[in-house]
Design an enzyme around this catalytic site. Structure first.
Site, PDB file in Angstrom:
ATOM      1  N   HIS A  91       0.832  -1.199   0.000  1.00  0.00           N
ATOM      2  CA  HIS A  91       0.000   0.000   0.000  1.00  0.00           C
ATOM      3  C   HIS A  91       0.870   1.254   0.000  1.00  0.00           C
ATOM      4  O   HIS A  91       2.112   1.173   0.019  1.00  0.00           O
ATOM      5  CB  HIS A  91      -1.017  -0.012   1.153  1.00  0.00           C
ATOM      6  CG  HIS A  91      -0.408  -0.119   2.532  1.00  0.00           C
ATOM      7  ND1 HIS A  91       0.393   0.854   3.083  1.00  0.00           N
ATOM      8  CD2 HIS A  91      -0.521  -1.087   3.482  1.00  0.00           C
ATOM      9  CE1 HIS A  91       0.765   0.510   4.301  1.00  0.00           C
ATOM     10  NE2 HIS A  91       0.226  -0.677   4.561  1.00  0.00           N
ATOM     11  N   HIS A 115       3.731   1.688   2.561  1.00  0.00           N
ATOM     12  CA  HIS A 115       4.973   0.975   2.249  1.00  0.00           C
ATOM     13  C   HIS A 115       5.806   1.774   1.245  1.00  0.00           C
ATOM     14  O   HIS A 115       7.026   1.875   1.361  1.00  0.00           O
ATOM     15  CB  HIS A 115       4.672  -0.407   1.666  1.00  0.00           C
ATOM     16  CG  HIS A 115       3.858  -1.283   2.557  1.00  0.00           C
ATOM     17  ND1 HIS A 115       2.757  -1.977   2.107  1.00  0.00           N
ATOM     18  CD2 HIS A 115       3.961  -1.573   3.877  1.00  0.00           C
ATOM     19  CE1 HIS A 115       2.234  -2.669   3.105  1.00  0.00           C
ATOM     20  NE2 HIS A 115       2.940  -2.437   4.193  1.00  0.00           N
ATOM     21  N   CYS A 143      -4.094  -6.521  20.704  1.00  0.00           N
ATOM     22  CA  CYS A 143      -4.699  -6.233  19.394  1.00  0.00           C
ATOM     23  C   CYS A 143      -4.054  -7.136  18.355  1.00  0.00           C
ATOM     24  O   CYS A 143      -2.839  -7.015  18.102  1.00  0.00           O
ATOM     25  CB  CYS A 143      -4.506  -4.763  19.000  1.00  0.00           C
ATOM     26  SG  CYS A 143      -5.114  -4.414  17.323  1.00  0.00           S
ATOM     27  N   CYS A 185      -2.687  -5.150  15.214  1.00  0.00           N
ATOM     28  CA  CYS A 185      -1.378  -4.498  15.426  1.00  0.00           C
ATOM     29  C   CYS A 185      -0.315  -5.504  15.832  1.00  0.00           C
ATOM     30  O   CYS A 185       0.868  -5.203  15.826  1.00  0.00           O
ATOM     31  CB  CYS A 185      -1.485  -3.439  16.523  1.00  0.00           C
ATOM     32  SG  CYS A 185      -2.602  -2.074  16.170  1.00  0.00           S
ATOM     33  N   CYS A 208      -9.376  -0.687  19.124  1.00  0.00           N
ATOM     34  CA  CYS A 208      -8.167  -0.233  18.429  1.00  0.00           C
ATOM     35  C   CYS A 208      -8.527   0.861  17.435  1.00  0.00           C
ATOM     36  O   CYS A 208      -9.359   0.637  16.540  1.00  0.00           O
ATOM     37  CB  CYS A 208      -7.503  -1.404  17.700  1.00  0.00           C
ATOM     38  SG  CYS A 208      -6.121  -0.882  16.651  1.00  0.00           S
ATOM     39  N   HIS A 261      -7.660  -0.325  13.693  1.00  0.00           N
ATOM     40  CA  HIS A 261      -8.379  -1.446  13.077  1.00  0.00           C
ATOM     41  C   HIS A 261      -9.868  -1.460  13.392  1.00  0.00           C
ATOM     42  O   HIS A 261     -10.606  -2.278  12.844  1.00  0.00           O
ATOM     43  CB  HIS A 261      -7.736  -2.772  13.519  1.00  0.00           C
ATOM     44  CG  HIS A 261      -6.318  -2.909  13.087  1.00  0.00           C
ATOM     45  ND1 HIS A 261      -5.258  -2.564  13.889  1.00  0.00           N
ATOM     46  CD2 HIS A 261      -5.776  -3.324  11.910  1.00  0.00           C
ATOM     47  CE1 HIS A 261      -4.129  -2.769  13.237  1.00  0.00           C
ATOM     48  NE2 HIS A 261      -4.407  -3.223  12.047  1.00  0.00           N
ATOM     49  N   LYS A 298      -8.389   8.981   6.644  1.00  0.00           N
ATOM     50  CA  LYS A 298      -7.471   7.855   6.701  1.00  0.00           C
ATOM     51  C   LYS A 298      -7.986   6.754   5.785  1.00  0.00           C
ATOM     52  O   LYS A 298      -9.188   6.493   5.717  1.00  0.00           O
ATOM     53  CB  LYS A 298      -7.368   7.323   8.137  1.00  0.00           C
ATOM     54  CG  LYS A 298      -6.332   6.222   8.278  1.00  0.00           C
ATOM     55  CD  LYS A 298      -6.126   5.825   9.714  1.00  0.00           C
ATOM     56  CE  LYS A 298      -5.071   4.718   9.785  1.00  0.00           C
ATOM     57  NZ  LYS A 298      -4.808   4.293  11.167  1.00  0.00           N
ATOM     58  N   LYS A 357     -10.413   0.076   4.254  1.00  0.00           N
ATOM     59  CA  LYS A 357     -11.168  -0.822   3.371  1.00  0.00           C
ATOM     60  C   LYS A 357     -12.662  -0.698   3.634  1.00  0.00           C
ATOM     61  O   LYS A 357     -13.468  -0.788   2.709  1.00  0.00           O
ATOM     62  CB  LYS A 357     -10.711  -2.266   3.589  1.00  0.00           C
ATOM     63  CG  LYS A 357      -9.315  -2.557   3.038  1.00  0.00           C
ATOM     64  CD  LYS A 357      -8.931  -4.006   3.281  1.00  0.00           C
ATOM     65  CE  LYS A 357      -7.521  -4.290   2.771  1.00  0.00           C
ATOM     66  NZ  LYS A 357      -7.085  -5.670   3.066  1.00  0.00           N
TER      67      LYS A 357
END
Length: 471
Positions: free
Chosen positions: A18, A21, A124, A127, A143, A146, A293, A296
């Site tokens: 993504h 990265h 989590c 994470c 979290c 997530h 942010k 998905k």
């Protein structure tokens, strides 16, 4: 000439590459290219993190063995790194047999600082990290990254004793012996360090089967952070070889979401091994999608491969190195990307190269090479890892060259028969453009090479199509 060792955070292979990265790779690659232009010997590490429950679960969901799934997804990241033209020298997979063996040797060296105890608290899985009660309360039990409730865990783990390292880590951060950039991230880490508990460095095998076995305890597997973080030195063949030529790392590039592990957990491991801490940790922000942010569930995730295919590699590098701030959260939209391509790359640079090459060809101006050190302002910004500001500085010179052509009006000088003035003006402009191309090498290597090929030597011939055709 100095030896420079640069590290990028190794991504989990439970998903596709993504934008985050890409930022790690681009920032490290930009600095690597800069230091090479200064005559330094550079090693740049990349790799993939392949152990842990997330990888194991994803493999099962995809109907693959975890080994096959890891290999398949690791290759996706390796392909992505090559598409970005990242000038890496070293690559590692945490499933490599030698990495596994070296991790176990590292564990043995850390034994004086390790103890076993029962853990009863929050975790989590997204994470892959344990969560303090304070964090649990602050986040309302969910979290923030997530959007899933924390899990309650009760299990026996091995711990790394933070009291052995906390004061030393704090003093080294405060003295900038391990410089954390930007400054406000440094202050965040110092606050976190105040109440950082002992670090769990293992999980029971019944909870985590896919990982590096703990030496002398078949019931336990190394926790992913110890396994993953050690890659920065196992890729240098530690502890089999003396790594003092390259370690401590000149800089490690990480996203803000994993800074705490690199600025607290990793230094504790290094101190336990008797090794120096990295000289700098460069922490970048997140790339937002239209102000939000990427998620998905929201459906606003930007696929970096689609961005690459839209206008090519150097347009990708241009946007994320200039329009995305090096240290803070920045926004991406397709409209902003297209605007930057058409108005800046195509108009400012592509048009400049086309106009100047055409004028030189018409007036029989021969190309030439330009040598010399880059100017001090650019170097100062690059040495401070202010890449977006350094790129802005270079781009202002591109824009100034466009103004210089319009002010000098070499076409009017030619019309009036002032051939000597035409040649002097165009030679100066070519010289200035080649100096700019030298600076662009760190950001847009392919484009910089094309500019040099057009203007550097021999007859100057305009490219058959602009460097950045209008979209």
């Amino acid at each position: 000439m100095s030896k420079v060792y640069l590290c990028t955070a190794i991504p989990y292979v439970n998903g596709d590459p993504h934008i985050g990265h890409a930022m790690d790779y681009l920032l490290a690659d930009t600095y690597a290219r800069y230091r090479r232009t200064r005559g330094d010997e550079v090693r740049l590490q990349v790799g993939t993190d392949e152990h842990g429950n997330k990888v194991y679960s994803s493999a099962q969901k995809n109907g693959l063995s975890v080994e096959a799934y890891s290999t398949e997804n690791s290759q996706k990241f390796q392909d992505f790194i090559k598409k970005l033209d990242i000038s890496y020298t070293d690559i590692i997979r945490t499933t490599d047999a030698e990495h596994v063996r070296r991790c176990q040797e590292i564990w043995k060296q850390l034994k004086p600082h390790i103890y076993a105890a029962d853990y009863d608290g929050w975790y989590c899985e997204g994470c892959e990290s344990f969560v303090t009660q304070k964090e649990y309360d602050e986040n309302g039990g969910i979290c923030p990254d997530h959007q899933k409730p924390y899990q309650r865990l009760t299990e026996k783990n091995y711990y790394l004793r933070m009291d052995d390292f906390r004061d030393t880590i704090r003093s080294k951060i405060e003295a900038d012996e391990m410089l954390i950039l930007p400054e406000f991230r440094k202050q965040e880490i110092l606050r976190l360090l105040e109440d950082t508990p002992d670090i769990s460095i293992s999980r029971p095998r019944k909870q985590l089967s896919w990982g590096v076995p703990v030496p002398d305890d078949d019931s336990q597997v190394m926790y992913v952070w110890v396994d993953a973080l050690s890659n920065y030195i196992t890729v240098l063949e530690y502890p089999d070889k003396d790594i003092s030529d390259w370690w401590p790392a000149t800089a490690q590039f990480v996203g803000k979401d994993i800074l705490r592990f690199h600025a607290i957990t990793w230094p504790a491991i290094l101190l336990g091994l008797g090794l120096d801490l990295p000289r700098k940790i460069v922490s970048h922000g997140h790339v937002l999608s239209d102000g939000q942010k990427m998620s998905k569930s929201i459906g606003n995730v930007i696929n970096p491969m689609e961005v690459l295919e839209r206008h090519g590699l150097d347009a990708f590098r241009y946007y994320f190195l200039r329009h995305v701030d090096t240290f803070t959260d920045s926004d991406f939209t397709w409209e902003k990307f297209d605007e930057a391509y058409n108005n800046e790359l195509a108009n400012d640079l592509g048009n400049l190269v086309q106009r100047l090459a055409t004028l030189c060809h018409k007036n029989s101006i021969a190309g030439f090479s330009v040598a010399g050190d880059p100017d001090s302002t650019y170097c100062t910004l690059m040495d401070k890892y202010e890449f977006s500001k350094a790129f802005d500085y270079v781009w202002k010179q591109v824009q100034q060259l466009n103004k210089d052509i319009d002010l000098a009006k070499p076409w009017e000088l030619a019309k009036n028969g002032e051939i000597d003035k035409v040649k002097a003006v165009l030679s100066t402009l070519v010289s200035d453009l080649l100096k700019v191309a030298q600076l662009l090498e760190t950001f847009l290597p392919e484009t910089a090479g094309k500019i040099k090929a057009i203007f550097a030597t021999g007859t100057i011939i305009p490219p058959s199509q602009p460097l950045f055709p209008k979209a």
